[in-house]
Design a protein around this motif. Sequence first.
Motif, PDB file in Angstrom:
ATOM      1  N   ASP A  85       0.811  -1.210   0.000  1.00 24.08           N
ATOM      2  CA  ASP A  85       0.000   0.000   0.000  1.00 24.08           C
ATOM      3  C   ASP A  85       0.848   1.266   0.000  1.00 24.08           C
ATOM      4  N   HIS A 133      -5.998   5.719   8.649  1.00 21.91           N
ATOM      5  CA  HIS A 133      -5.996   4.821   7.497  1.00 21.91           C
ATOM      6  C   HIS A 133      -7.405   4.397   7.085  1.00 21.91           C
ATOM      7  N   THR A 134      -8.423   4.846   7.833  1.00 23.13           N
ATOM      8  CA  THR A 134      -9.789   4.450   7.520  1.00 23.13           C
ATOM      9  C   THR A 134     -10.276   5.110   6.251  1.00 23.13           C
ATOM     10  N   ASP A 156     -13.685  -2.809   6.082  1.00 18.97           N
ATOM     11  CA  ASP A 156     -13.130  -1.502   5.735  1.00 18.97           C
ATOM     12  C   ASP A 156     -14.281  -0.589   5.343  1.00 18.97           C
ATOM     13  N   THR A 183     -15.480   2.615   2.923  1.00 19.88           N
ATOM     14  CA  THR A 183     -15.192   3.493   1.796  1.00 19.88           C
ATOM     15  C   THR A 183     -16.058   4.728   1.940  1.00 19.88           C
ATOM     16  N   GLY A 217      -8.805   4.411  -1.629  1.00 13.91           N
ATOM     17  CA  GLY A 217      -7.549   3.874  -1.102  1.00 13.91           C
ATOM     18  C   GLY A 217      -6.444   4.011  -2.119  1.00 13.91           C
ATOM     19  N   GLN A 243      -5.663   1.914   2.123  1.00 12.28           N
ATOM     20  CA  GLN A 243      -6.164   0.965   3.112  1.00 12.28           C
ATOM     21  C   GLN A 243      -5.014   0.027   3.472  1.00 12.28           C
ATOM     22  N   ARG A 270      -9.489  -0.153  -1.826  1.00 11.89           N
ATOM     23  CA  ARG A 270     -10.741  -0.603  -1.229  1.00 11.89           C
ATOM     24  C   ARG A 270     -11.841  -0.481  -2.280  1.00 11.89           C
TER      25      ARG A 270
END
Length: 813
Positions: free
Chosen positions: A3, A421-422, A639, A641, A670, A735, A743
């Motif tokens: 990532d 990071h969400t 996760d 979005t 992401g 993500q 994501r």
Amino acid sequence: MLDQIPAQDLKYVGRETARIDAVEKLTGRATYVSDMAVPGMLFARVKTSPHARAKILSIDTSAARAIPGVRAVVTGKDLEYKLGLYVVDKDILARDEVRHFGEAVAAVAADTLETAQKAVEAIQIDYEVLEPVLHPKDALKEDAPLVHPDLGSYSYMEAAFTPKPGTNIANHTRLRKGDLERGFASSEWIIDREYTNPSVQHVPMETHVAIVQWSAGDQVQIWSSAQSPFTLRNLFCIAFGLPHRNVRVQIPYVGGGFGGKAGIGIEPLVAVLSRAAGGRPVKLTATREEEFSLLPCRSQLTYRIKTGISREGKILAQQMTMYWDSGAYADYAVNVTRASGYSAGGPYEIPNAAVDAYTVYTNKPFGTAYRGFGHVEFFWGLERHMDLIAQAIGMDPLEFRLKNTLKPGSVTLTGEKITSHTGDIDKCLTKAAEMIRYGEVSPEEEALAARSGKKIGKAVVGLHKAPAMPPFTATTVIIKMNEDGSVTANISLIDYGQGTYTAVAQMIAERLGFPLERVKVAFESDTDRDPYDWQTVASKGLLLSGNAAILAAEDLLRNAYNDAAQVLRANVIDLDHDSEGIFVRHREEERVSFRQLAIGYAYPNGNAIGGPLVGVGRYIAQGLTHLNKETGQGLPALDWTYGAHGMIVAVDPETGEYDVLKVASVFDAGRVINPGAFRGQAIGGMLQGLGTATVEGYIYDQKGHLLNPSFTDNKIPTSRDLPLEVETFGVECPQLDGPYGARGVGEHSMISVAAALGNAIQRASGAELTHMPLRFEDVWRALNRKEPVDNWITKSPRGSCKSAPEIGKYQCD
């Protein structure tokens, strides 16, 4: 970590890439079940109920059986099997009682489609018509007839759902956070409003179609337009008590699904027809009218939201009550209710909250998964509510949203802590606002308004969604190296238009370091040949299958490196590779090609090592839990979005007619794997959302007859209905556990579109709308309404409230 790889260092991920199925689909070479014919195949038709609720007094099939060419006729009395995904409540054919208009009561298999139709028409059924229950609120009344009197005897998934025997409640999802009463007591304003939307149809280009052959020894072969081959096989085997090895499901190209083909559908009915016909294969293709009534739809929702707001404009408390219309059967609707429950507050921080989401049986076609999985429906209410709150307290709607968004350190309704990071909802909202020039009117817009007499309105709305799936959701990808050094990936995620196979091919090419043209992802999934995948739903495909594909690529390379180490007499740690082969890092001339290793390396004297190179990647959702049934606390989401839409409309203040001038859609993906696919998803979902917002919706009479079961009266938008301008943008906050940081965004483009339209119309004209679809006549009625919609600001703890529509605000003393 993948990532964190800079975009400039990636060769395929993040680059525009043509869809790998484009040529087959554009040239007509792609084969769908609709196109297929099997030797000896019979054709099926279904006799459906003309009533919403009725007892079946008798069924006379003698005339149908006497017609030449009829090979099988079945009715519910012949079939004691029960179907169900989460609550096992559905018969293959209605037995004793029909529960919705269009329900299957009898079926025929014949040599030709015309003969089957003639036979169906010859079947005579006597009914005792009963009074139906048609609205979830009516179904909750004490004297309401029970759609399922035997609900207490049904099996169901106890860890996640809570049916209420003796009622019409198929599930109740309950969440509690903080101290609701204290939150309301501390509030400066309390805004209470109800929002509604109807059921709608998925309308895939290819209707439901299946071919089934039930052969000797209970060997069953299924070809289906389904989204999820392994779920279909599992539910089929449970219903018929068959071992899984006896049932093979094959899924070729699928002409769209949107959730309506996610579970089990017409396959059991076609199977029993095949068995009754002596094992001959039988094909059933649903008509478009049957898609509207025989097959499932999206559930209707009534959503009540009561919100307490501080003097500074912060949300202090929110009570949310959802009444989901399950229709006659639970199917996916109970899980839609669960997902809507833990997502109910949207991307906003609510310190004190209560959610009660009910799945309620009624005598209407049953609800199931639909793109957005409940979020399209409840975000219509939630994002309209955000604007109405801002209006009530005299704050700009965008400012109000940004003041209340989830930020790092915030806690969701279920107790999940948001991190950096969400994703970033604020970036999505502000970018969407920038793209429509929120807060200003351009010279072009001024000219349009002057020329047409229409008023310009702009709105920005937020959204979020996480995959709605069990904690044990898993998937597998297998990569096989071919003799020429190319690779083929086998995967059971179904690509029915979303482009996931292309993205997976990009990620495999990236991880292997191979040219993209040497990577194939095989279409036509087969439960006998391909590895397991739970379902193709929930926008989880890219994340789970992408991770599994990367792991499979790494496993293949690991096996190749082990073989190469023997060939090159080197330690694995000293090896590296390029697109052609593996070499010793400090002596690159010492190398062995992938072609030489692909099926086993042969020395000059004939000795051989290794064997066919295969990589297996397994991935399962990490850390998810069931929710506490009393408090709703737990970790339901893999996760999130985030996204936002900005919309510009022009509204005629006299007639209510409006034009959508621009939609700007922003999603925190992401990392965008394929910009073209991202844009396609964004535009396609947005237009589908506009269809929901403007024209679509089931209409019933008082007896439960569906009045618009076709495109004649139940319209969908076409490409001609696109807004004048469409713009998309991908925010990229990686993500951590996503493949290359990605994501999913497959469902998100449809969410909140309706609310953006409703808010923009109100900003332009003052028309208050709380029910969709928003037809021109609905806007006209709202503009000409003499009385306020309802007393939607209740008495505040700090004083009384009064409406001041002449200034477009509501005030509290």
